[in-house]
Design a protein around this motif. Structure first.
Motif, PDB file in Angstrom:
ATOM      1  N   LEU A   7     -31.598  37.471 -10.897  1.00 24.39           N
ATOM      2  CA  LEU A   7     -30.149  37.472 -11.045  1.00 24.39           C
ATOM      3  C   LEU A   7     -29.790  36.399 -12.051  1.00 24.39           C
ATOM      4  N   GLU A   8     -29.036  36.777 -13.025  1.00 26.55           N
ATOM      5  CA  GLU A   8     -28.629  35.820 -14.043  1.00 26.55           C
ATOM      6  C   GLU A   8     -27.118  35.654 -13.991  1.00 26.55           C
ATOM      7  N   TYR A   9     -26.690  34.421 -14.026  1.00 27.41           N
ATOM      8  CA  TYR A   9     -25.278  34.110 -14.034  1.00 27.41           C
ATOM      9  C   TYR A   9     -24.943  33.445 -15.354  1.00 27.41           C
ATOM     10  N   PRO A  10     -23.719  33.584 -15.798  1.00 25.19           N
ATOM     11  CA  PRO A  10     -23.363  32.989 -17.095  1.00 25.19           C
ATOM     12  C   PRO A  10     -23.433  31.467 -17.040  1.00 25.19           C
ATOM     13  N   GLU A  11     -23.694  30.879 -18.183  1.00 25.09           N
ATOM     14  CA  GLU A  11     -23.668  29.422 -18.286  1.00 25.09           C
ATOM     15  C   GLU A  11     -22.264  28.961 -17.908  1.00 25.09           C
ATOM     16  N   PRO A  12     -22.131  27.995 -16.994  1.00 27.70           N
ATOM     17  CA  PRO A  12     -20.782  27.613 -16.558  1.00 27.70           C
ATOM     18  C   PRO A  12     -19.984  26.924 -17.650  1.00 27.70           C
ATOM     19  N   SER A  13     -18.718  27.252 -17.679  1.00 30.14           N
ATOM     20  CA  SER A  13     -17.762  26.626 -18.577  1.00 30.14           C
ATOM     21  C   SER A  13     -16.630  26.113 -17.697  1.00 30.14           C
ATOM     22  N   TYR A  14     -16.274  24.853 -17.851  1.00 28.27           N
ATOM     23  CA  TYR A  14     -15.327  24.234 -16.931  1.00 28.27           C
ATOM     24  C   TYR A  14     -13.991  23.923 -17.591  1.00 28.27           C
ATOM     25  N   THR A  15     -12.926  24.096 -16.814  1.00 25.79           N
ATOM     26  CA  THR A  15     -11.572  23.731 -17.233  1.00 25.79           C
ATOM     27  C   THR A  15     -10.919  22.972 -16.088  1.00 25.79           C
ATOM     28  N   LEU A  16      -9.916  22.201 -16.415  1.00 30.89           N
ATOM     29  CA  LEU A  16      -9.198  21.446 -15.399  1.00 30.89           C
ATOM     30  C   LEU A  16      -8.382  22.407 -14.535  1.00 30.89           C
ATOM     31  N   ALA A  17      -8.552  22.303 -13.222  1.00 36.98           N
ATOM     32  CA  ALA A  17      -7.775  23.130 -12.291  1.00 36.98           C
ATOM     33  C   ALA A  17      -6.365  22.558 -12.204  1.00 36.98           C
ATOM     34  N   LYS A  18      -5.391  23.379 -12.440  1.00 31.80           N
ATOM     35  CA  LYS A  18      -3.994  22.940 -12.414  1.00 31.80           C
ATOM     36  C   LYS A  18      -3.435  23.139 -11.005  1.00 31.80           C
ATOM     37  N   ILE A  19      -3.503  22.066 -10.222  1.00 31.55           N
ATOM     38  CA  ILE A  19      -2.982  22.114  -8.863  1.00 31.55           C
ATOM     39  C   ILE A  19      -2.023  20.944  -8.677  1.00 31.55           C
ATOM     40  N   LYS A  20      -1.058  21.116  -7.805  1.00 32.59           N
ATOM     41  CA  LYS A  20      -0.079  20.057  -7.535  1.00 32.59           C
ATOM     42  C   LYS A  20      -0.473  19.344  -6.251  1.00 32.59           C
ATOM     43  N   CYS A  21      -1.531  18.549  -6.358  1.00 35.86           N
ATOM     44  CA  CYS A  21      -2.076  17.813  -5.223  1.00 35.86           C
ATOM     45  C   CYS A  21      -2.417  16.394  -5.679  1.00 35.86           C
ATOM     46  N   PRO A  22      -2.725  15.493  -4.746  1.00 32.33           N
ATOM     47  CA  PRO A  22      -3.053  14.117  -5.127  1.00 32.33           C
ATOM     48  C   PRO A  22      -4.439  13.955  -5.742  1.00 32.33           C
ATOM     49  N   PHE A  23      -5.085  15.054  -6.084  1.00 28.88           N
ATOM     50  CA  PHE A  23      -6.386  14.994  -6.742  1.00 28.88           C
ATOM     51  C   PHE A  23      -6.491  16.141  -7.733  1.00 28.88           C
ATOM     52  N   SER A  24      -7.371  15.993  -8.690  1.00 27.72           N
ATOM     53  CA  SER A  24      -7.633  17.075  -9.645  1.00 27.72           C
ATOM     54  C   SER A  24      -9.137  17.141  -9.873  1.00 27.72           C
ATOM     55  N   PHE A  25      -9.582  18.281 -10.401  1.00 31.94           N
ATOM     56  CA  PHE A  25     -11.011  18.492 -10.640  1.00 31.94           C
ATOM     57  C   PHE A  25     -11.173  19.581 -11.680  1.00 31.94           C
ATOM     58  N   GLU A  26     -12.379  19.678 -12.203  1.00 32.25           N
ATOM     59  CA  GLU A  26     -12.706  20.764 -13.136  1.00 32.25           C
ATOM     60  C   GLU A  26     -13.348  21.893 -12.359  1.00 32.25           C
ATOM     61  N   LYS A  27     -12.942  23.123 -12.700  1.00 28.12           N
ATOM     62  CA  LYS A  27     -13.480  24.304 -12.019  1.00 28.12           C
ATOM     63  C   LYS A  27     -14.210  25.197 -13.014  1.00 28.12           C
ATOM     64  N   ASN A  28     -15.125  25.965 -12.503  1.00 26.76           N
ATOM     65  CA  ASN A  28     -15.838  26.963 -13.285  1.00 26.76           C
ATOM     66  C   ASN A  28     -14.848  28.055 -13.679  1.00 26.76           C
ATOM     67  N   GLU A  29     -14.909  28.522 -14.922  1.00 27.62           N
ATOM     68  CA  GLU A  29     -13.970  29.553 -15.380  1.00 27.62           C
ATOM     69  C   GLU A  29     -14.137  30.878 -14.659  1.00 27.62           C
ATOM     70  N   MET A  30     -15.306  31.130 -14.052  1.00 26.74           N
ATOM     71  CA  MET A  30     -15.490  32.384 -13.326  1.00 26.74           C
ATOM     72  C   MET A  30     -14.866  32.327 -11.929  1.00 26.74           C
ATOM     73  N   ALA A  31     -14.356  31.169 -11.525  1.00 25.15           N
ATOM     74  CA  ALA A  31     -13.748  31.001 -10.211  1.00 25.15           C
ATOM     75  C   ALA A  31     -12.229  31.052 -10.321  1.00 25.15           C
ATOM     76  N   THR A  32     -11.602  31.473  -9.230  1.00 27.62           N
ATOM     77  CA  THR A  32     -10.149  31.440  -9.143  1.00 27.62           C
ATOM     78  C   THR A  32      -9.755  30.450  -8.055  1.00 27.62           C
ATOM     79  N   VAL A  33      -8.679  29.709  -8.303  1.00 30.21           N
ATOM     80  CA  VAL A  33      -8.230  28.668  -7.381  1.00 30.21           C
ATOM     81  C   VAL A  33      -6.932  29.114  -6.718  1.00 30.21           C
ATOM     82  N   HIS A  34      -6.889  29.012  -5.390  1.00 28.22           N
ATOM     83  CA  HIS A  34      -5.696  29.316  -4.616  1.00 28.22           C
ATOM     84  C   HIS A  34      -5.346  28.085  -3.786  1.00 28.22           C
ATOM     85  N   VAL A  35      -4.162  27.546  -4.008  1.00 27.89           N
ATOM     86  CA  VAL A  35      -3.719  26.364  -3.272  1.00 27.89           C
ATOM     87  C   VAL A  35      -2.895  26.820  -2.078  1.00 27.89           C
TER      88      VAL A  35
END
Length: 184
Positions: free
Chosen positions: A30-58
């Motif tokens: 099984l091959e997965y794409p090389e991860p590419s990260y972007t800053l997750a835009k969330i309105k919380c007291p913390f932030s992080f970078e997420k994999n572009e293949m992931a979706t974030v739900h707050v």
């Protein structure tokens, strides 16, 4: 007649020999794409970078679900302010949650995280075996913020089958831990 019978027997015994063919061992690839990260835009007291293949739900109270549709997995992240609570009780609960899986786990490996520059301290747990979760983590600044996460697959826990996805997502979780920053 004897000659014909003799020839038939020679042909019969000579044709029964199977040629042995050695076949290479097959392995699931099984091959997965090389991860590419972007800053997750969330309105919380913390932030992080997420994999572009992931979706974030707050969700409410800065509970964040990071879904990986292609891998059929979700990383459940919860946030708790330390103020008003003992950091020891939060750490105890996080460790207890992890070690509740020791009945099904073959091994639980701990990898500490200490970043005194960004004030991010925590622990990454790699859980091997057919446990319900394959990875868990927590990070804190030990004064105001406490973030905890657990990885779950939407499938019956079969570690051998999930192994490639588990390894890919463990690297993703480590990246989240390394990129987390506290908002003031």
């Amino acid at each position: 007649m004897r000659a014909l019978l003799f020839i038939c027997l020679i042909i019969f015994f000579a044709s029964c020999e199977d040629a042995t063919t050695v076949k290479p061992a097959s392995k699931l690839r099984l091959e997965y794409p090389e991860p590419s990260y972007t800053l997750a835009k969330i309105k919380c007291p913390f932030s992080f970078e997420k994999n572009e293949m992931a979706t974030v739900h707050v969700k409410a109270n800065c509970a964040v679900n990071i879904e990986y549709p292609r891998l059929n997995a979700t990383l459940y992240v919860t946030y708790q302010p330390v103020q008003g609570k003992s950091i020891d009780s939060l750490l105890y609960d996080a460790q207890k949650l992890t070690y509740n899986h020791d009945k099904k786990a073959q091994a639980i490996f701990e990898q500490p995280r200490m970043d005194s520059v960004n004030k991010v301290y925590g622990m990454f747990y790699a859980i091997d075996g057919n446990a319900a979760t394959q990875s868990q983590f927590y990070v804190t600044d030990s004064i105001q913020h406490f973030v905890q996460g657990s990885l779950y697959f939407n499938a019956k826990p079969n570690y051998d089958s999930l192994y490639p996805a588990v390894m890919y997502l463990r690297n993703d979780i480590r990246h989240i831990m390394e990129s987390i920053s506290w908002e003031e």
